[in-house]
Design a protein around this motif. Structure first.
Motif, PDB file in Angstrom:
ATOM      1  N   SER A  61      -5.647   9.362   3.070  1.00  0.00           N
ATOM      2  CA  SER A  61      -6.156   7.999   2.968  1.00  0.00           C
ATOM      3  C   SER A  61      -6.949   7.808   1.683  1.00  0.00           C
ATOM      4  CB  SER A  61      -6.925   7.606   4.230  1.00  0.00           C
ATOM      5  OG  SER A  61      -8.263   7.920   4.128  1.00  0.00           O
ATOM      6  N   ALA A  62      -7.564   8.874   1.153  1.00  0.00           N
ATOM      7  CA  ALA A  62      -8.213   8.760  -0.159  1.00  0.00           C
ATOM      8  C   ALA A  62      -7.177   8.520  -1.246  1.00  0.00           C
ATOM      9  CB  ALA A  62      -9.013  10.023  -0.467  1.00  0.00           C
ATOM     10  N   ILE A  63      -6.059   9.254  -1.156  1.00  0.00           N
ATOM     11  CA  ILE A  63      -4.982   9.058  -2.132  1.00  0.00           C
ATOM     12  C   ILE A  63      -4.480   7.627  -2.057  1.00  0.00           C
ATOM     13  CG2 ILE A  63      -2.630   9.743  -2.724  1.00  0.00           C
ATOM     14  CD1 ILE A  63      -3.302  12.508  -1.780  1.00  0.00           C
ATOM     15  N   PHE A  64      -4.360   7.135  -0.828  1.00  0.00           N
ATOM     16  CA  PHE A  64      -3.888   5.768  -0.652  1.00  0.00           C
ATOM     17  C   PHE A  64      -4.864   4.778  -1.278  1.00  0.00           C
ATOM     18  CE2 PHE A  64      -4.291   1.879   1.897  1.00  0.00           C
ATOM     19  CZ  PHE A  64      -3.091   1.294   1.540  1.00  0.00           C
ATOM     20  N   ILE A  65      -6.176   4.991  -1.071  1.00  0.00           N
ATOM     21  CA  ILE A  65      -7.161   4.047  -1.609  1.00  0.00           C
ATOM     22  C   ILE A  65      -7.064   3.976  -3.132  1.00  0.00           C
ATOM     23  CG2 ILE A  65      -9.640   3.696  -1.966  1.00  0.00           C
ATOM     24  CD1 ILE A  65     -10.011   4.627   0.912  1.00  0.00           C
ATOM     25  N   GLU A  66      -6.924   5.152  -3.773  1.00  0.00           N
ATOM     26  CA  GLU A  66      -6.829   5.132  -5.239  1.00  0.00           C
ATOM     27  C   GLU A  66      -5.574   4.357  -5.677  1.00  0.00           C
ATOM     28  OE1 GLU A  66      -5.168   5.750  -8.806  1.00  0.00           O
ATOM     29  OE2 GLU A  66      -4.415   7.132  -7.289  1.00  0.00           O
ATOM     30  N   ALA A  67      -4.435   4.674  -5.052  1.00  0.00           N
ATOM     31  CA  ALA A  67      -3.185   4.010  -5.445  1.00  0.00           C
ATOM     32  C   ALA A  67      -3.286   2.509  -5.198  1.00  0.00           C
ATOM     33  CB  ALA A  67      -2.018   4.599  -4.660  1.00  0.00           C
ATOM     34  N   PHE A  68      -3.914   2.156  -4.079  1.00  0.00           N
ATOM     35  CA  PHE A  68      -4.065   0.763  -3.690  1.00  0.00           C
ATOM     36  C   PHE A  68      -4.942   0.009  -4.696  1.00  0.00           C
ATOM     37  CE2 PHE A  68      -7.317  -1.797  -1.555  1.00  0.00           C
ATOM     38  CZ  PHE A  68      -6.576  -2.797  -0.963  1.00  0.00           C
ATOM     39  N   LEU A  69      -6.089   0.618  -5.058  1.00  0.00           N
ATOM     40  CA  LEU A  69      -6.979  -0.035  -6.027  1.00  0.00           C
ATOM     41  C   LEU A  69      -6.295  -0.184  -7.377  1.00  0.00           C
ATOM     42  CD1 LEU A  69     -10.388   1.693  -5.284  1.00  0.00           C
ATOM     43  CD2 LEU A  69      -9.715  -0.648  -4.777  1.00  0.00           C
ATOM     44  N   SER A  70      -5.610   0.880  -7.811  1.00  0.00           N
ATOM     45  CA  SER A  70      -4.909   0.798  -9.091  1.00  0.00           C
ATOM     46  C   SER A  70      -3.817  -0.250  -9.017  1.00  0.00           C
ATOM     47  CB  SER A  70      -4.303   2.150  -9.454  1.00  0.00           C
ATOM     48  OG  SER A  70      -5.312   3.118  -9.521  1.00  0.00           O
ATOM     49  N   PHE A  71      -3.186  -0.359  -7.854  1.00  0.00           N
ATOM     50  CA  PHE A  71      -2.101  -1.317  -7.699  1.00  0.00           C
ATOM     51  C   PHE A  71      -2.609  -2.749  -7.853  1.00  0.00           C
ATOM     52  CE2 PHE A  71       0.665  -4.067  -5.271  1.00  0.00           C
ATOM     53  CZ  PHE A  71       1.915  -3.706  -5.740  1.00  0.00           C
ATOM     54  N   ILE A  72      -3.765  -3.063  -7.240  1.00  0.00           N
ATOM     55  CA  ILE A  72      -4.249  -4.430  -7.367  1.00  0.00           C
ATOM     56  C   ILE A  72      -5.038  -4.624  -8.664  1.00  0.00           C
ATOM     57  CG2 ILE A  72      -4.224  -4.999  -4.918  1.00  0.00           C
ATOM     58  CD1 ILE A  72      -7.132  -4.514  -4.748  1.00  0.00           C
ATOM     59  N   GLY A  73      -5.098  -3.603  -9.495  1.00  0.00           N
ATOM     60  CA  GLY A  73      -5.643  -3.790 -10.826  1.00  0.00           C
ATOM     61  C   GLY A  73      -7.118  -3.502 -10.981  1.00  0.00           C
ATOM     62  N   ILE A  74      -7.746  -2.806 -10.010  1.00  0.00           N
ATOM     63  CA  ILE A  74      -9.155  -2.487 -10.181  1.00  0.00           C
ATOM     64  C   ILE A  74      -9.395  -1.001 -10.051  1.00  0.00           C
ATOM     65  CG2 ILE A  74     -10.378  -4.629  -9.686  1.00  0.00           C
ATOM     66  CD1 ILE A  74     -10.047  -4.273  -6.880  1.00  0.00           C
ATOM     67  N   GLY A  75      -8.357  -0.213 -10.245  1.00  0.00           N
ATOM     68  CA  GLY A  75      -8.526   1.240 -10.158  1.00  0.00           C
ATOM     69  C   GLY A  75      -8.504   1.865 -11.530  1.00  0.00           C
ATOM     70  N   ILE A  76      -7.588   2.783 -11.725  1.00  0.00           N
ATOM     71  CA  ILE A  76      -7.422   3.458 -13.010  1.00  0.00           C
ATOM     72  C   ILE A  76      -7.058   2.415 -14.071  1.00  0.00           C
ATOM     73  CG2 ILE A  76      -6.014   5.163 -14.218  1.00  0.00           C
ATOM     74  CD1 ILE A  76      -7.682   6.465 -12.114  1.00  0.00           C
ATOM     75  N   ALA A  77      -7.780   2.458 -15.199  1.00  0.00           N
ATOM     76  CA  ALA A  77      -7.537   1.454 -16.236  1.00  0.00           C
ATOM     77  C   ALA A  77      -6.374   1.881 -17.123  1.00  0.00           C
ATOM     78  CB  ALA A  77      -8.806   1.281 -17.071  1.00  0.00           C
ATOM     79  N   PRO A  78      -5.534   0.943 -17.540  1.00  0.00           N
ATOM     80  CA  PRO A  78      -4.463   1.282 -18.465  1.00  0.00           C
ATOM     81  C   PRO A  78      -5.058   1.768 -19.785  1.00  0.00           C
ATOM     82  CG  PRO A  78      -4.567  -1.095 -18.078  1.00  0.00           C
ATOM     83  CD  PRO A  78      -5.571  -0.452 -17.193  1.00  0.00           C
ATOM     84  N   PRO A  79      -4.372   2.595 -20.556  1.00  0.00           N
ATOM     85  CA  PRO A  79      -2.987   3.028 -20.353  1.00  0.00           C
ATOM     86  C   PRO A  79      -2.836   4.256 -19.471  1.00  0.00           C
ATOM     87  CG  PRO A  79      -3.787   3.890 -22.416  1.00  0.00           C
ATOM     88  CD  PRO A  79      -4.919   3.126 -21.817  1.00  0.00           C
ATOM     89  N   MET A  80      -3.924   4.749 -18.842  1.00  0.00           N
ATOM     90  CA  MET A  80      -3.773   5.901 -17.958  1.00  0.00           C
ATOM     91  C   MET A  80      -2.735   5.575 -16.886  1.00  0.00           C
ATOM     92  SD  MET A  80      -5.142   8.750 -18.423  1.00  0.00           S
ATOM     93  CE  MET A  80      -5.113   9.519 -16.809  1.00  0.00           C
TER      94      MET A  80
END
Lengths: 305, 398
Positions: free
Chosen positions: B327-346
């Motif tokens: 579920s932690a992996i999911f949260i990261e992917a989810f946040l990045s998916f909606i645009g507030i997680g890992i910042a591009p270009p990462m």
């Protein structure tokens, strides 16, 4: 009962108060303040803005002003969209989120409970295996992956349903599947395991020995007890479905509350973030409270207190 | 002597005198026939006998190896953009023309790419002219012209004489095994980096749960009383806000700091579920005799917690951990998916899926790589988790 309700209401209110305090402190500890932008505004403008939104007053005063607003169900103005309030966002977004959430909830309940019963009745045989495979897929596949995959296959490739919006009845199909997939799988698994446990009890054997039909044994005796674990997790599930998933609303371009919330986060619209969080928390606490009461009505053995 | 023992003694008296030596085979009945197995040996053998769990563990090890060594195998970086080679799928349908050694491929944005017959991408063929009326574009390739007739769907490549090519071939993309994305970045390399982020998040979640969750829950449960009440109220409050919401809040406060802010956000709240489980275990274990015995010989509370309570609660701790990690992996992917997680270009699997959504209609392969990877990681963790749960505590089996 009344004493229990009052006590639960009290703890719920205290929890909500802490949530509000926490969000308030977090939002006011953002470095730079809400009006910090790449282009530095003149100090007079900043002062005027701060004065307009009462940001020049001590934090304690601001907090109680905010609480006072909440008591009148006013969540304050948006910092980014002048002339609009957080209430506007909720009033605009909530009908979409709620409608989608309600349909999903109905779908999840009428699918998950029979699926769980079927799997438990045919334990170890192929219907059980099918239900468990569906449930495992539903729990492991993230909702945004499911949504994107469903959209590609059924909207782009097969052209059976629209790709976005909620204009036609068919446009609900994909969002409901993607939004409800996890809850459906989780509840079906829970229903299965709890019914399996109940079916091994002595009173079920007694009911059968009396010569009751299998349908009556399950509906009158087994389900009443087996449904309790399902009811326990229903509170958070209902709140989650009704307030809408951010991802589903984003992928299917549904103008619900989730999309406003995501917008407010990317735009750093602090009052909106704060107001939405408070709204979500209040909704969640209320749902858990309501389901808790309901659950004690279903099972009179559960002690109140 | 217990009642049962006297009755057997009396029955024996009919045949054997109490003072006779026992027969050799009755002595052997007391012997332990096989070497004893420790709890962990039992767990290991139960785990290894579950095929899906072992399969999941193997998948996880493979993904971890690829995440660590994959980028150096492809020799590309996650952010190098080759905009002339954008949106090129893993399998190309290339047209062959008489007299030309290389083949030509038209990508979804109507750029013509020169491809060698063994699948290496040569270059984007420069465009000479574009006739909007007849919907034909002329490209200049090695002195000869290639026409693209885009009035038809799908567009057709024509030779200089206006005739269609000799034949079309399906070739594997030899340079970019999983194709390139809309900015011309290597999807395979980015998937490796995305998996790296996912596994790093899994690691952080594990550490946070182990360091904060276990200690917090252990202290709360073992000390009990007012301390327990206060500590659990804090957990309740954190639990009231949906976790994703809280992570978003923390991220907003920290600013768009990319990976580190996700780590801090997860670290600050992600231990509460573990704390609850450990507290429950500590509450039930602290009244058992072995804890009383340890207290009697004067063990300090810290030592009791560390040496007596936590080892006994290890089963539920591991089971909770294996449920929290996906579920932690999911949260990261989810946040990045909606645009507030890992910042591009990462590259994160979530941002990759989000980018792919924009070009889903024309380049669906871009969605497949990140989503298949995240599903694989989630499945693997779930299978390993189920296997561990059954191996550690067969009673819990659902």
């Amino acid at each position: 009962m009344t004493r229990y309700i009052v006590k639960r209401l009290g703890t719920s209110l205290v929890t909500l108060l802490f949530v509000i305090l926490l969000t308030f402190v977090l939002m006011h500890s953002v470095p730079g303040g809400p009006f910090a932008q790449e282009k530095e505004a003149p100090p007079e403008v900043l002062d005027a803005l701060n004065a307009k939104y009462h940001l020049d007053q001590p934090l304690v005063v601001q907090f109680f002003e905010y609480l006072g607003g909440l008591l009148r169900f006013e969540l304050g103005p948006s910092f980014k969209y002048t002339g609009r309030t957080v209430n506007d966002f909720i009033v605009n977004g909530a009908p979409f989120s709620m409608r989608l959430g309600l349909i999903t909830l109905v779908f999840v309940l009428i699918a998950a409970i029979p699926m769980g019963i079927l799997a438990a009745r045919r334990n170890g045989r192929w219907p059980d295996a099918v239900v468990m495979i569906i449930a495992t897929l539903g729990i492991t596949i993230p909702s945004f992956v499911a949504a994107a995959g469903l959209m590609y296959v059924f909207a782009y490739r097969l052209n059976w349903v629209p790709t976005f919006g909620l204009d036609k009845p068919t446009s609900y199909i994909l969002p409901v599947l993607a939004l409800g997939g996890y809850s459906l799988s989780f509840l079906a698994r829970l229903m299965r395991s709890s019914l399996l446990e109940v079916m091994g009890q002595d009173y079920i054997r007694t009911a059968r020995a009396k010569g009751l039909s299998e349908v009556r044994v399950i509906t009158r005796h087994a389900l009443r007890n087996a449904i309790i674990p399902v009811l326990t997790v229903l509170g958070p599930t209902v709140a989650g479905l009704l307030t809408g998933s951010f991802v589903i609303e984003k992928i299917f371009a549904i103008p619900g509350m989730g999309s406003y919330f995501v917008d407010s986060v990317t735009q750093r619209d602090y009052t909106t973030i704060m107001g939405m969080t408070t709204f979500y928390a209040a909704f969640l606490i209320t749902m858990v409270f309501v389901v808790d009461l309901f659950y004690r009505l279903v099972d009179p053995r559960i002690e109140l207190g | 002597m217990a009642a049962g023992d006297t009755s057997t003694g009396r029955r024996d008296a009919a045949t054997v005198s109490d003072w006779d030596l026992l027969a050799a085979d009755r002595l052997r009945a007391q012997a332990v026939p096989r070497p004893g197995r420790s709890f962990w040996q039992d767990v290991w053998s139960r785990f290894i006998s579950r095929r899906m769990a072992v399969f999941g563990a193997v998948i996880l090890i493979l993904i971890a190896l690829l995440a660590v060594f994959g980028p150096s195998l492809t020799g590309r970086s996650y952010n190098r953009q080759e905009s002339s080679l954008a949106n090129i799928p893993p399998v190309l349908s290339a047209t062959e023309f008489a007299g030309q050694a290389n083949w030509f491929y038209v990508n979804p944005s109507l750029k013509v790419i020169e491809v060698t017959p063994d699948g290496h991408l040569v270059r984007q063929v420069p465009q000479v002219s574009d006739d909007m009326l007849t919907k034909r574009a002329i490209f200049e390739a090695d002195g000869t012209a290639v026409q693209l007739d885009y009035s038809r769907q799908p567009p057709v490549l024509l030779g200089a004489d206006g005739q269609p090519g000799e034949r079309t071939h399906l070739v594997w993309n030899a340079d970019y095994r999983l194709g390139t994305d809309a900015l011309g970045r290597d999807v395979l390399t980015r998937t490796f980096y995305g998996a790296r982020i996912s596994l790093a998040v899994a690691l952080v979640a594990t550490l946070v749960n182990a360091l904060i969750g276990i200690i917090y829950g252990g202290v709360s449960g073992y000390v009990g009383g007012a301390v327990d009440t206060v500590m659990m109220r804090i957990v309740d409050i954190i639990n009231t806000i949906p976790l994703a919401l809280y992570v978003i809040l923390v991220k907003v406060v920290l600013g768009s700091g990319g990976f580190s802010s996700i780590v801090i956000a997860l670290a600050s709240v992600y231990w509460v579920d573990m704390a609850r489980v450990v507290r429950g275990q500590a509450l039930s274990l602290k009244n058992q005799e072995f804890v009383l015995a340890a207290r009697t010989i004067g063990s300090p509370p810290g030592a009791i917690l560390r040496r007596h309570i936590l080892p006994n609660a290890l089963g539920p701790i591991i089971v909770t951990g294996t449920m929290l990690i996906p579920s932690a992996i999911f949260i990261e992917a989810f946040l990045s998916f909606i645009g507030i997680g890992i910042a591009p270009p990462m590259a994160s699997l979530g941002t990759m899926a989000n980018d792919a959504l924009a070009t889903l209609r024309s380049s669906p392969y871009q969605l497949l790589a990140p989503t298949a990877t995240i599903c694989l990681i989630m499945f693997a963790f779930n299978f390993v988790g189920d296997g561990l749960r059954d191996a550690l505590d067969p009673k819990l089996r659902a």
